[in-house]
Scaffold this active site. Sequence first.
Site, PDB file in Angstrom:
ATOM      1  N   LYS A  23       0.836  -1.212   0.000  1.00 17.00           N
ATOM      2  CA  LYS A  23       0.000   0.000   0.000  1.00 17.00           C
ATOM      3  C   LYS A  23       0.865   1.254   0.000  1.00 17.00           C
ATOM      4  CE  LYS A  23      -1.829   1.483   4.063  1.00 17.00           C
ATOM      5  NZ  LYS A  23      -1.430   2.883   4.387  1.00 17.00           N
ATOM      6  N   ASN A  24       1.851   1.268   0.893  1.00 21.23           N
ATOM      7  CA  ASN A  24       2.625   2.503   1.063  1.00 21.23           C
ATOM      8  C   ASN A  24       3.676   2.708  -0.028  1.00 21.23           C
ATOM      9  OD1 ASN A  24       1.028   3.074   3.200  1.00 21.23           O
ATOM     10  ND2 ASN A  24       2.514   2.515   4.772  1.00 21.23           N
ATOM     11  N   CYS A 122      -5.139  12.826  12.850  1.00 20.97           N
ATOM     12  CA  CYS A 122      -5.786  11.539  12.608  1.00 20.97           C
ATOM     13  C   CYS A 122      -5.672  10.742  13.881  1.00 20.97           C
ATOM     14  CB  CYS A 122      -5.204  10.873  11.376  1.00 20.97           C
ATOM     15  SG  CYS A 122      -4.057   9.574  11.648  1.00 20.97           S
ATOM     16  N   ARG A 127       0.155  14.343  13.120  1.00 12.65           N
ATOM     17  CA  ARG A 127       0.592  14.221  11.732  1.00 12.65           C
ATOM     18  C   ARG A 127       0.661  15.548  10.973  1.00 12.65           C
ATOM     19  NH1 ARG A 127      -1.674   8.582   9.391  1.00 12.65           N
ATOM     20  NH2 ARG A 127       0.290   8.739   8.268  1.00 12.65           N
ATOM     21  N   PRO A 128       1.493  16.470  11.408  1.00 14.35           N
ATOM     22  CA  PRO A 128       1.638  17.711  10.641  1.00 14.35           C
ATOM     23  C   PRO A 128       2.330  17.456   9.308  1.00 14.35           C
ATOM     24  CG  PRO A 128       3.251  17.637  12.418  1.00 14.35           C
ATOM     25  CD  PRO A 128       2.397  16.405  12.555  1.00 14.35           C
ATOM     26  N   ASP A 312       4.181   0.174  11.988  1.00 11.77           N
ATOM     27  CA  ASP A 312       2.987  -0.419  11.382  1.00 11.77           C
ATOM     28  C   ASP A 312       2.811  -1.901  11.740  1.00 11.77           C
ATOM     29  OD1 ASP A 312       2.540   2.049  10.298  1.00 11.77           O
ATOM     30  OD2 ASP A 312       3.255   1.551   8.287  1.00 11.77           O
ATOM     31  N   ILE A 334       7.107   6.622  17.142  1.00 11.47           N
ATOM     32  CA  ILE A 334       6.783   7.394  15.923  1.00 11.47           C
ATOM     33  C   ILE A 334       5.482   8.176  16.087  1.00 11.47           C
ATOM     34  CG2 ILE A 334       6.403   7.272  13.412  1.00 11.47           C
ATOM     35  CD1 ILE A 334       9.116   6.146  14.001  1.00 11.47           C
ATOM     36  N   ARG A 410      -8.878  -0.483   4.495  1.00 14.91           N
ATOM     37  CA  ARG A 410      -7.991   0.549   3.923  1.00 14.91           C
ATOM     38  C   ARG A 410      -6.649  -0.048   3.510  1.00 14.91           C
ATOM     39  NH1 ARG A 410      -7.329   5.972   7.131  1.00 14.91           N
ATOM     40  NH2 ARG A 410      -5.973   6.172   5.336  1.00 14.91           N
TER      41      ARG A 410
END
Length: 431
Positions: A23-24, A122, A127-128, A312, A334, A410
């Site tokens: 996905k990433n 989120c 998450r800037p 993840d 993270i 997702r």
Amino acid sequence: MTEKIKIRGRQVLNGVIPISGAKNAALPLLAASLLSSEKILLKNVSPLADVGTMLSLLGEMGVRYVVTDDSPYSSTIELHADSINNFVAPYDIVKKMRATILVLGPLLSRFNECTVSLPGGCAIGLRPVNYHLGGMEALGAKISLKDGYIYAEAPRGLKGAEFEFPTVSVTGTENVMMAAVLATGKTILKNAAKEPEIVDLASCLNKMGAIISGHGSDTIEIQGVTSLHGVDYLVIADRIEAGTYAIAAGITGGRVDLIGGNFRELLPCFIDKMTQAGLIFSDIDNGIRVISSGTIHPIDIETAPFPGFPTDLQAQSMAMLCLADGTSNIYETIWENRLMHVAELSRMGAEIKVSRCDQTCVCHACVTGVEKFQGAPVFATDLRASFSLVLAALAAEGETVLDRVYHLDRGYCAVEHKFKTCGVTIERIKK
Ligand code: EPU
């Protein structure tokens, strides 16, 4: 329509799982289609909700695309960005998926302007996107923020420069790298992310005619070119999906062959840690075999950028360590809010104590092994958390019903199908 997943406990995973495209990796590759007017053909794309979101954004901008399903877990996508007529990424799409920020670099680089909604916070953290914007500014872009939107322009084009990321950022590195490929002159990115997905993007861009070197190290050099041509590119395997199913074998006392990539290279720290925890890994053709030793040992994990332990895979690993014969410590470094699965795992019988280390965003979970999980109604809070609950449910006594399955969809495709071929049944309830 809301969907739930019903999972009977005490099932054992035993079989072969083809790992889908990452996905990433696919998301930045799809955004990179904006960099060329020629045909881009991406193969081994996982048919995920997030891929659909990126496609709908590209479609709004005028990208024409055709998706061909090659199997329940792999698609080929053909994209043509030769008639882009809209440089705006609207809030309605951006709010669904933050990775849509990845259109910023390509649009600015090729068309010298774009407007992208500011992604909000989120569930897992604030998450800037300040590093993305700082990188664009270093390349000469003028950025202004108004009414929740990022307005970016570079009327005379972007110009190569040196930019150092304050801390490692995966999509930040991808975005600035994509901006730099069509800039004039040389760009040097320092403290760049080293994730395999960055390497995959750089390899694809080089195949399109970009001149990028150093990808995979913390310094990436990009010599700007005037245009990029079309490409036919195979997306790398999803190391996070592979790690997730490795844990499924571990938590259920089973075994699985994960096919489709060099997972030792893609998951070095994860494989070391899971070996300490009692999983047995061996090399097979185009993949890796994972066998449970029958016991789960406690381990300590600290998430870190690649090649460290992937954030993840933190939630999924935690689910397994809940059943270890001792106490494990998990440090999430993270994301400041990525322990939401703790509350749900606890409702299934886990013993976890969470504390926040002072003056840092590091969260610590002390996980004391228990003998078993007990099935329960639970709900998913984010993508990786959702699978941690599926894993706990497979090992549990009794039945679990997982709500808010859209989080899972997702980032994981054909979950029922992949499990079924390994003797595990999970049932989706639509109502
Ligand atoms: N950060 C900033 N400013 C920025 C960018 C990042 O402060 O401009 C901070 C973040 O708040 C975070 C840290 O830097 O604390 C690292 O964030 P990073 O930018 O690396 O994350 P990302 O690029 O938004 C990608 C993955 C995530 C994965 C992280 C870390 C994609 C599309 N997403 O996010 O994947 O957790 O890197 O490896 O590549 C997932 O797939 O479940 C997922 C969340």
